[in-house]
Write a protein that holds these residues in place. Structure first.
Motif, PDB file in Angstrom:
ATOM      1  N   SER A 125       0.729  -1.235  -0.031  1.00 43.84           N
ATOM      2  CA  SER A 125      -0.003   0.035   0.165  1.00 43.84           C
ATOM      3  C   SER A 125       0.923   1.196   0.047  1.00 43.84           C
ATOM      4  CB  SER A 125      -0.852  -0.052   1.253  1.00 43.84           C
ATOM      5  OG  SER A 125      -1.744   1.204   1.080  1.00 43.84           O
ATOM      6  N   PRO A 126       1.863   1.317   0.977  1.00 44.37           N
ATOM      7  CA  PRO A 126       2.806   2.689   0.856  1.00 44.37           C
ATOM      8  C   PRO A 126       3.429   2.859  -0.391  1.00 44.37           C
ATOM      9  CG  PRO A 126       3.144   1.355   2.967  1.00 44.37           C
ATOM     10  CD  PRO A 126       2.155   0.532   2.019  1.00 44.37           C
ATOM     11  N   ALA A 127       3.831   1.668  -1.191  1.00 39.91           N
ATOM     12  CA  ALA A 127       4.275   1.830  -2.418  1.00 39.91           C
ATOM     13  C   ALA A 127       3.545   2.266  -3.610  1.00 39.91           C
ATOM     14  CB  ALA A 127       5.112   0.356  -2.803  1.00 39.91           C
ATOM     15  N   ARG A 128       2.380   1.789  -3.355  1.00 40.48           N
ATOM     16  CA  ARG A 128       1.395   2.355  -4.413  1.00 40.48           C
ATOM     17  C   ARG A 128       1.110   3.853  -4.078  1.00 40.48           C
ATOM     18  NH1 ARG A 128      -1.403  -2.459  -3.426  1.00 40.48           N
ATOM     19  NH2 ARG A 128      -2.622  -1.494  -1.815  1.00 40.48           N
ATOM     20  N   HIS A 129       0.884   4.225  -2.809  1.00 38.48           N
ATOM     21  CA  HIS A 129       0.929   5.694  -2.545  1.00 38.48           C
ATOM     22  C   HIS A 129       1.980   6.407  -3.098  1.00 38.48           C
ATOM     23  CE1 HIS A 129      -0.763   9.071  -0.520  1.00 38.48           C
ATOM     24  NE2 HIS A 129       0.575   9.226   0.059  1.00 38.48           N
ATOM     25  N   LEU A 130       3.091   5.925  -2.902  1.00 44.12           N
ATOM     26  CA  LEU A 130       4.182   6.595  -3.516  1.00 44.12           C
ATOM     27  C   LEU A 130       4.422   6.958  -5.024  1.00 44.12           C
ATOM     28  CD1 LEU A 130       7.258   7.550  -2.203  1.00 44.12           C
ATOM     29  CD2 LEU A 130       7.999   5.272  -3.069  1.00 44.12           C
ATOM     30  N   VAL A 131       3.672   6.229  -5.657  1.00 48.23           N
ATOM     31  CA  VAL A 131       3.685   6.685  -7.330  1.00 48.23           C
ATOM     32  C   VAL A 131       2.034   6.857  -7.583  1.00 48.23           C
ATOM     33  CG1 VAL A 131       5.471   5.304  -7.842  1.00 48.23           C
ATOM     34  CG2 VAL A 131       3.309   4.303  -7.913  1.00 48.23           C
ATOM     35  N   ALA A 132       1.290   7.218  -6.619  1.00 50.21           N
ATOM     36  CA  ALA A 132      -0.195   7.728  -6.975  1.00 50.21           C
ATOM     37  C   ALA A 132      -0.349   8.546  -7.983  1.00 50.21           C
ATOM     38  CB  ALA A 132      -0.862   7.830  -5.736  1.00 50.21           C
ATOM     39  N   GLY A 133       0.491   9.309  -7.907  1.00 47.00           N
ATOM     40  CA  GLY A 133       0.499  10.555  -9.112  1.00 47.00           C
ATOM     41  C   GLY A 133       0.940  10.043 -10.379  1.00 47.00           C
ATOM     42  N   LEU A 134       1.211   8.726 -10.766  1.00 46.70           N
ATOM     43  CA  LEU A 134       1.630   8.528 -12.052  1.00 46.70           C
ATOM     44  C   LEU A 134       0.706   7.363 -12.595  1.00 46.70           C
ATOM     45  CD1 LEU A 134       5.566   7.606 -11.221  1.00 46.70           C
ATOM     46  CD2 LEU A 134       4.562   9.767 -12.127  1.00 46.70           C
ATOM     47  N   GLU A 135       0.624   7.405 -13.858  1.00 47.27           N
ATOM     48  CA  GLU A 135      -0.237   6.286 -14.405  1.00 47.27           C
ATOM     49  C   GLU A 135       0.475   5.032 -14.076  1.00 47.27           C
ATOM     50  OE1 GLU A 135      -3.266   6.764 -15.860  1.00 47.27           O
ATOM     51  OE2 GLU A 135      -3.007   8.855 -15.099  1.00 47.27           O
ATOM     52  N   PRO A 136      -0.096   3.819 -14.214  1.00 43.62           N
ATOM     53  CA  PRO A 136       0.231   2.652 -14.085  1.00 43.62           C
ATOM     54  C   PRO A 136       1.727   2.344 -14.988  1.00 43.62           C
ATOM     55  CG  PRO A 136      -1.768   2.709 -14.047  1.00 43.62           C
ATOM     56  CD  PRO A 136      -1.643   3.877 -14.351  1.00 43.62           C
ATOM     57  N   GLU A 137       1.489   2.722 -16.358  1.00 41.32           N
ATOM     58  CA  GLU A 137       2.487   2.521 -17.243  1.00 41.32           C
ATOM     59  C   GLU A 137       3.577   3.466 -16.970  1.00 41.32           C
ATOM     60  OE1 GLU A 137      -0.503   5.365 -18.891  1.00 41.32           O
ATOM     61  OE2 GLU A 137      -0.393   3.171 -18.117  1.00 41.32           O
ATOM     62  N   GLU A 138       3.391   4.946 -16.421  1.00 42.63           N
ATOM     63  CA  GLU A 138       4.446   5.882 -16.195  1.00 42.63           C
ATOM     64  C   GLU A 138       5.496   5.025 -15.057  1.00 42.63           C
ATOM     65  OE1 GLU A 138       3.007   9.965 -16.988  1.00 42.63           O
ATOM     66  OE2 GLU A 138       1.790   9.170 -15.340  1.00 42.63           O
ATOM     67  N   ALA A 139       4.787   4.540 -13.836  1.00 46.53           N
ATOM     68  CA  ALA A 139       5.338   3.839 -12.848  1.00 46.53           C
ATOM     69  C   ALA A 139       6.301   2.591 -13.273  1.00 46.53           C
ATOM     70  CB  ALA A 139       4.276   3.250 -11.677  1.00 46.53           C
ATOM     71  N   GLU A 140       5.801   1.893 -14.214  1.00 46.08           N
ATOM     72  CA  GLU A 140       6.616   1.050 -14.712  1.00 46.08           C
ATOM     73  C   GLU A 140       7.850   1.476 -15.459  1.00 46.08           C
ATOM     74  OE1 GLU A 140       6.637  -2.581 -14.177  1.00 46.08           O
ATOM     75  OE2 GLU A 140       5.245  -1.966 -12.735  1.00 46.08           O
ATOM     76  N   ARG A 141       7.526   2.509 -16.487  1.00 43.93           N
ATOM     77  CA  ARG A 141       8.552   3.000 -17.158  1.00 43.93           C
ATOM     78  C   ARG A 141       9.594   3.713 -16.233  1.00 43.93           C
ATOM     79  NH1 ARG A 141      11.649   2.983 -21.448  1.00 43.93           N
ATOM     80  NH2 ARG A 141      12.038   4.965 -22.302  1.00 43.93           N
ATOM     81  N   LEU A 142       9.151   4.357 -15.202  1.00 49.01           N
ATOM     82  CA  LEU A 142      10.072   4.971 -13.983  1.00 49.01           C
ATOM     83  C   LEU A 142      11.013   3.877 -13.726  1.00 49.01           C
ATOM     84  CD1 LEU A 142      11.148   7.525 -12.514  1.00 49.01           C
ATOM     85  CD2 LEU A 142       9.154   6.781 -10.878  1.00 49.01           C
ATOM     86  N   LYS A 143      10.568   2.724 -13.234  1.00 57.75           N
ATOM     87  CA  LYS A 143      11.446   1.589 -12.673  1.00 57.75           C
ATOM     88  C   LYS A 143      12.297   1.138 -13.570  1.00 57.75           C
ATOM     89  CE  LYS A 143       8.208  -1.247 -11.025  1.00 57.75           C
ATOM     90  NZ  LYS A 143       7.495  -2.298 -10.309  1.00 57.75           N
TER      91      LYS A 143
END
Length: 157
Positions: A125-143
């Motif tokens: 849950s905290p990890a999801r909250h950390l990237v809450a401002g990103l779209e799912p594909e943006e979070a994956e691209r960031l990683k």
């Protein structure tokens, strides 16, 4: 006499064009992520430095203690303290290496594996909250991009 202030100063401002801006943004992002994950781990009785060692042990299996320093980005003394703590908590054990009694192999225990799994559940849950401002594909691209920066191909470091 006042000096001219360059227009691309290294600050933590979004959009900073300084060549230092990326490093500063990465540091700010790291601090924020570390704070979030520290809070997730606190109820489990471990810190990020402990979890970093557990991650390596889960990923690589039993690991020579001196190799943990480079793998976790810590110094030898810091790794020794983290392993001491994990050993006291029953989460890891040190074993001698056959043929060289000076070298110690660190191995995760069954209790360490259980805690490792619990930490992942606690961090979801905290990890999801950390990237809450990103779209799912943006979070994956960031990683993906951060992985490429952190682990450049051989010869590009």
């Amino acid at each position: 006499m006042t000096a001219d202030v360059p227009s691309s100063r290294a600050t933590d401002r979004p959009g900073d064009t300084s060549p230092f801006a990326l490093g500063l943004l990465l540091r700010q992002a790291h601090w924020r992520a570390a704070a979030v994950m520290t809070e997730a781990l606190r109820p489990l009785g471990i810190e990020l430095r402990h979890f970093a060692v557990l991650i390596v042990l889960m990923d690589r299996g039993p690991t020579v203690q001196r190799d943990l320093a480079a793998t976790t980005g810590s110094d030898k003394a810091g790794v020794m303290r983290a392993v001491d703590d994990l050993e006291r908590k029953g989460l890891a054990v040190r074993r001698t290496v056959p043929g060289d009694r000076r070298v110690r192999m660190v191995e995760i225990t069954p209790a360490g594996v259980e805690l490792f799994d619990a930490a992942h559940v606690a961090a979801e849950s905290p990890a999801r909250h950390l990237v809450a401002g990103l779209e799912p594909e943006e979070a994956e691209r960031l990683k993906e991009l951060l992985t490429r920066i952190a682990y450049p191909p051989a010869g590009e470091a």
